[in-house]
Design an enzyme around this catalytic site. Structure first.
Site, short mmCIF file in Angstrom:
data_model
loop_
_atom_site.label_atom_id
_atom_site.label_comp_id
_atom_site.label_asym_id
_atom_site.label_seq_id
_atom_site.Cartn_x
_atom_site.Cartn_y
_atom_site.Cartn_z
N ASP A 46 33.18 38.69 43.04
CA ASP A 46 32.64 38.07 44.26
C ASP A 46 33.07 38.88 45.49
O ASP A 46 32.65 38.58 46.61
CB ASP A 46 33.01 36.58 44.37
N SER A 47 33.84 39.94 45.28
CA SER A 47 34.08 40.94 46.33
C SER A 47 32.74 41.51 46.80
O SER A 47 32.66 42.12 47.87
CB SER A 47 34.99 42.06 45.82
N ASP A 85 32.13 36.99 38.16
CA ASP A 85 32.92 35.98 38.87
C ASP A 85 32.13 34.71 39.09
O ASP A 85 30.97 34.76 39.53
CB ASP A 85 33.33 36.52 40.25
N LYS A 114 34.84 34.94 35.13
CA LYS A 114 36.21 34.92 35.67
C LYS A 114 36.27 33.83 36.74
O LYS A 114 35.33 33.67 37.52
CB LYS A 114 36.57 36.28 36.27
N GLU A 116 39.25 31.75 39.51
CA GLU A 116 40.58 31.84 40.13
C GLU A 116 41.33 30.52 39.95
O GLU A 116 40.75 29.45 40.11
CB GLU A 116 40.43 32.16 41.62
N GLU A 183 46.80 39.45 40.41
CA GLU A 183 46.53 40.15 41.68
C GLU A 183 47.66 39.91 42.68
O GLU A 183 48.15 38.77 42.85
CB GLU A 183 45.19 39.67 42.28
O1 KIV Z 1 36.01 40.03 43.20
C1 KIV Z 1 36.68 40.98 42.74
O2 KIV Z 1 36.34 42.16 42.91
C2 KIV Z 1 37.89 40.65 42.01
C3 KIV Z 1 38.83 41.77 41.69
C4 KIV Z 1 39.44 42.28 42.92
C5 KIV Z 1 39.81 41.38 40.67
O3 KIV Z 1 38.12 39.52 41.71
#
Ligand code: KIV
Length: 265
Positions: A46-47, A85, A114, A116, A183
């Site tokens: 989600d970056s 994500d 993924k 959090e 992280e």
């Molecule tokens: O969103 C992302 O890119 C991430 C990584 C930094 C682990 O969660």
């Protein structure tokens, strides 16, 4: 290399002591490049919100954004395992919603999702994993909690915080996750978690003791300047060459040097 990597390969890599290489990718073109370069796992993180969509943080990334980019990355890679994500508010409000959204990401082309959170997300991870959707945990500095953390701060520096993160890691594993991202935490703590877990740990800003590493592609390629965390190593400086090519193109159009005979019908 034959076939796609699976969660079984990552369990074996941990037991063999072979490092897992993970990098973010948000479209087919870059997914293909990192796949050809031998990345084991690609993450549609989600970056995306910050490095592709120009948002100030990850909080307003939507399921629609993630589904679109997961499909694109999935079509670009051949061998790498694809993780997507679950964005903010796609899994926190209710477990049925979390399961449905995880399913959407698999239908878009991911092999795992993924999310959090540690102990507080145990039931959610268990519910998704029990639908045969592989889950990767993510603990420590969790960007979706930026306001609770008071900024993007290293976590687990005090003894009490470190104990909480160890408990989070164990909760994620007990709930059935196949791997966990660590992280923004001290290297010693990440190494201890890595030793205590049977599932692989993937570090980012967590030192060299993890079973693998992940970086945001724009950071490692030198394409993102908005901020540079200490843990980022730029393995290329591509912003300069991209800008030079763009300038050369603009100049050629303005002077009439492009298109020439060779590039015309
Ligand atoms: O969103 C992302 O890119 C991430 C990584 C930094 C682990 O969660």
């Amino acid at each position: 290399m034959a076939g796609k990597l699976t969660i079984l390969d990552f369990a074996k890599m941990k037991s063999d002591g072979r490092k897992i290489v993970m990098v973010t990718a948000y479209d087919a073109a870059f997914a293909a490049i990192f796949d050809e370069a031998g990345a084991d796992m690609l993450l549609v993180g989600d970056s995306l919100g910050m490095v592709v969509l120009g948002l100030p943080d990850t909080l307003s990334v939507t399921m629609e954004d993630m589904v679109r980019h997961t499909g694109a990355a999935a079509r670009g890679r051949k061998h790498a395992f694809l993780v997507a994500d679950l964005p903010f508010m796609s899994y926190q409000a209710s477990i049925p919603e979390a399961v449905r959204n995880a399913g959407r990401l698999l239908q878009a082309g991911a092999e795992a999702v993924k999310l959090e959170g540690g102990r507080t997300m145990e039931a959610t991870i268990r519910a998704i994993a029990s639908c045969d959707i592989p889950v990767m945990g993510h603990i420590g500095l969790t960007p979706q909690s930026v306001h609770r953390m008071g900024g993007y701060r290293v976590q687990g520096r005090s003894e009490a915080q470190a104990a909480r993160l160890i408990d989070d890691a164990l909760a994620v594993q007990e709930a059935g996750a196949f791997a966990v991202v660590l992280e923004g935490m001290p290297s010693g703590l990440a190494s201890e978690i890595t030793e205590r877990l049977s599932i692989p740990t993937i570090g980012i800003g967590a030192g060299g003791g993890c079973d693998g590493q992940v970086l945001v592609m724009h950071d490692l390629l030198g394409l993102f300047d908005a901020f540079r965390p200490k843990f980022v190593k730029r393995f290329g400086e591509l912003k300069g060459p991209v800008k030079e090519a763009a300038l050369a193109y603009a100049d050629a159009v303005r002077t009439g040097a492009f298109p020439d005979e060779d590039h015309s019908f």
